[in-house]
Write an enzyme that holds these catalytic residues in place. Structure first.
Site, PDB file in Angstrom:
ATOM      1  N   ASP A  15       0.827  -1.217   0.000  1.00 36.78           N
ATOM      2  CA  ASP A  15       0.000   0.000   0.000  1.00 36.78           C
ATOM      3  C   ASP A  15       0.862   1.269   0.000  1.00 36.78           C
ATOM      4  O   ASP A  15       1.978   1.277   0.515  1.00 36.78           O
ATOM      5  CB  ASP A  15      -0.903  -0.016   1.244  1.00 36.78           C
ATOM      6  N   GLY A  16       0.313   2.315  -0.572  1.00 44.44           N
ATOM      7  CA  GLY A  16       0.979   3.623  -0.549  1.00 44.44           C
ATOM      8  C   GLY A  16       1.524   4.056  -1.900  1.00 44.44           C
ATOM      9  O   GLY A  16       2.174   5.104  -2.003  1.00 44.44           O
ATOM     10  N   GLY A  18      -0.084   5.238  -4.500  1.00 42.74           N
ATOM     11  CA  GLY A  18      -0.714   6.478  -4.950  1.00 42.74           C
ATOM     12  C   GLY A  18      -0.102   7.685  -4.253  1.00 42.74           C
ATOM     13  O   GLY A  18       0.236   8.690  -4.898  1.00 42.74           O
ATOM     14  N   THR A  61     -10.882  -7.094  -4.135  1.00 47.23           N
ATOM     15  CA  THR A  61     -12.235  -7.108  -4.712  1.00 47.23           C
ATOM     16  C   THR A  61     -12.839  -5.702  -4.646  1.00 47.23           C
ATOM     17  O   THR A  61     -13.749  -5.386  -5.403  1.00 47.23           O
ATOM     18  CB  THR A  61     -13.150  -8.105  -3.959  1.00 47.23           C
ATOM     19  N   ASN A  63     -11.006  -2.888  -5.070  1.00 47.30           N
ATOM     20  CA  ASN A  63     -10.246  -1.940  -5.891  1.00 47.30           C
ATOM     21  C   ASN A  63     -10.891  -1.642  -7.251  1.00 47.30           C
ATOM     22  O   ASN A  63     -10.489  -0.694  -7.933  1.00 47.30           O
ATOM     23  CB  ASN A  63      -8.795  -2.406  -6.088  1.00 47.30           C
ATOM     24  N   LEU A 189      -6.536  -4.471   7.874  1.00 45.15           N
ATOM     25  CA  LEU A 189      -6.283  -5.601   6.970  1.00 45.15           C
ATOM     26  C   LEU A 189      -6.874  -5.385   5.580  1.00 45.15           C
ATOM     27  O   LEU A 189      -6.468  -6.049   4.626  1.00 45.15           O
ATOM     28  CB  LEU A 189      -6.875  -6.886   7.560  1.00 45.15           C
ATOM     29  N   SER A 190      -7.868  -4.512   5.471  1.00 45.74           N
ATOM     30  CA  SER A 190      -8.515  -4.263   4.173  1.00 45.74           C
ATOM     31  C   SER A 190      -8.881  -5.574   3.459  1.00 45.74           C
ATOM     32  O   SER A 190      -8.650  -5.723   2.258  1.00 45.74           O
ATOM     33  CB  SER A 190      -7.622  -3.389   3.275  1.00 45.74           C
TER      34      SER A 190
HETATM   35  C1  IPE Z   1      -5.365  -2.714   0.086  1.00 44.38           C
HETATM   36  O1  IPE Z   1      -5.045  -1.385  -0.122  1.00 44.38           O
HETATM   37  C2  IPE Z   1      -5.355  -3.455  -1.214  1.00 44.38           C
HETATM   38  C3  IPE Z   1      -4.061  -3.613  -1.834  1.00 44.38           C
HETATM   39  C4  IPE Z   1      -2.912  -3.240  -1.363  1.00 44.38           C
HETATM   40  C5  IPE Z   1      -4.087  -4.291  -3.101  1.00 44.38           C
HETATM   41  P1  IPE Z   1      -6.194  -0.270  -0.307  1.00 44.38           P
HETATM   42  O2  IPE Z   1      -5.484   1.007  -0.498  1.00 44.38           O
HETATM   43  O3  IPE Z   1      -7.141  -0.699  -1.356  1.00 44.38           O
HETATM   44  O4  IPE Z   1      -6.952  -0.348   1.093  1.00 44.38           O
HETATM   45  P2  IPE Z   1      -7.780   0.759   1.858  1.00 44.38           P
HETATM   46  O5  IPE Z   1      -8.760   1.336   0.884  1.00 44.38           O
HETATM   47  O6  IPE Z   1      -6.814   1.785   2.341  1.00 44.38           O
HETATM   48  O7  IPE Z   1      -8.413   0.029   2.995  1.00 44.38           O
HETATM   49  C1  IPE Z   2      -1.748   0.066  -3.240  1.00 44.02           C
HETATM   50  O1  IPE Z   2      -1.441   1.427  -3.315  1.00 44.02           O
HETATM   51  C2  IPE Z   2      -1.908  -0.570  -4.591  1.00 44.02           C
HETATM   52  C3  IPE Z   2      -3.280  -1.019  -4.899  1.00 44.02           C
HETATM   53  C4  IPE Z   2      -4.295  -0.973  -4.087  1.00 44.02           C
HETATM   54  C5  IPE Z   2      -3.495  -1.523  -6.234  1.00 44.02           C
HETATM   55  P1  IPE Z   2      -2.592   2.511  -3.342  1.00 44.02           P
HETATM   56  O2  IPE Z   2      -2.966   2.757  -4.751  1.00 44.02           O
HETATM   57  O3  IPE Z   2      -3.708   2.082  -2.472  1.00 44.02           O
HETATM   58  O4  IPE Z   2      -1.850   3.756  -2.742  1.00 44.02           O
HETATM   59  P2  IPE Z   2      -2.474   4.836  -1.772  1.00 44.02           P
HETATM   60  O5  IPE Z   2      -3.016   4.106  -0.590  1.00 44.02           O
HETATM   61  O6  IPE Z   2      -3.560   5.526  -2.539  1.00 44.02           O
HETATM   62  O7  IPE Z   2      -1.330   5.724  -1.439  1.00 44.02           O
HETATM   63 MG    MG Z   3      -4.129   2.410  -0.510  1.00 42.29          MG
END
Ligand code: IPE
Ligand code: IPE
Ligand code: MG
Length: 234
Positions: A15-16, A18, A61, A63, A189-190
């Site tokens: 995660d992170g 973005g 699921t 995303n 845990l998402s």
């Molecule tokens: C969890 O991250 C899913 C993946 C890393 C693939 P998200 O960014 O989708 O989770 P939330 O929205 O912060 O819970």
């Molecule tokens: C995780 O990074 C990758 C996926 C969920 C595909 P994010 O895209 O969720 O990154 P942030 O949380 O927005 O920084």
């Molecule tokens: Mg994220």
């Protein structure tokens, strides 16, 4: 480190991406690209450190709710990564893609199924990649499979034990999940491996996934080694 202090199977919530891109005034997909490169390195680090398996949360699921161009970008990145995955598979790595793959584009499904089939005999390391994965969906799917076996007479309802349930989960071929690492600062845990994480240890880190380094992995494993796992005992 003593083998008994090492996690057998680590789950990574990548995660992170973005936020990492945003900090650089770049599009989110630039962060995903960087994140994918870190995935590849992390597989090698885990292996070097003596871990037996790692599962990476790549697409949940939930995303699908993201803008269409971001979803498309992630899927195209996956297409590009299939080549790298094939190269990694040559190093005795078994790949298991977990999640409902039937919702992915047909060409991707064909490749992923083939990679799973051709790496079945590899024993050096197991890499799990969670794609269109949700822990609740996984549990519902296992329940459905067990129900079908009851209808066909293969099982009796009384045979549905925790062990029988685990055999229907996507992770039946993995060692037990000992550690979940989530970078990015979020502490949840998402919907990742919710059954399997029942007694896992959690390490949450502030680093964004594209910045994740070997030293971060080592520090998470070090922290894991110092945890006292009681499993409800004393
Ligand atoms: C969890 O991250 C899913 C993946 C890393 C693939 P998200 O960014 O989708 O989770 P939330 O929205 O912060 O819970
Ligand atoms: C995780 O990074 C990758 C996926 C969920 C595909 P994010 O895209 O969720 O990154 P942030 O949380 O927005 O920084
Ligand atoms: Mg994220």
């Amino acid at each position: 480190m003593e083998e008994e202090n090492l996690p057998r199977h680590i789950g990574f919530i990548m995660d992170g991406n973005g936020r990492w891109a945003k900090k650089r005034a770049m599009p989110r997909n630039f962060g995903h690209k960087q994140g994918a490169a870190v995935f590849k390195k992390t597989v090698n680090w885990c292996r070097e450190l003596g871990v037996r398996a790692a599962t990476f949360y790549a697409f949940s699921t939930e995303n699908w709710k993201r803008p269409a161009d971001e979803v498309k970008g992630i899927m195209n990145l996956l297409r590009k990564y299939i080549k790298d995955i094939r190269a990694m598979a040559k190093e005795d790595v078994r790949f298991i893609f977990i999640g409902d793959l039937t919702k992915l584009d047909e060409d991707i499904q064909v490749e992923l199924t083939d990679i799973m089939e051709t790496t079945k005999q590899n024993t050096g390391f197991i890499t799990g990649v969670a794609l269109n994965y949700g822990g609740r969906a996984e549990i519902a799917n296992a329940a459905r499979l067990l129900a079908e076996k009851c209808v066909s007479g293969e099982l009796e309802p009384g045979d549905i034990t925790e062990e029988a349930f685990e055999r229907e989960l996507y992770t039946s071929k993995f060692p037990p999940l000992d550690l979940v690492i989530r970078p990015s600062g979020e502490q949840r845990l998402s919907n990742f491996l919710i059954w399997q994480a029942a007694y896992a240890e959690f390490v949450f880190m502030d680093v964004l996934w594209p910045d994740f380094k070997k030293k971060d992995l080592e520090s998470a494993i070090e922290e894991y080694a110092h945890r006292s796992r009681r499993f409800g005992g004393v």
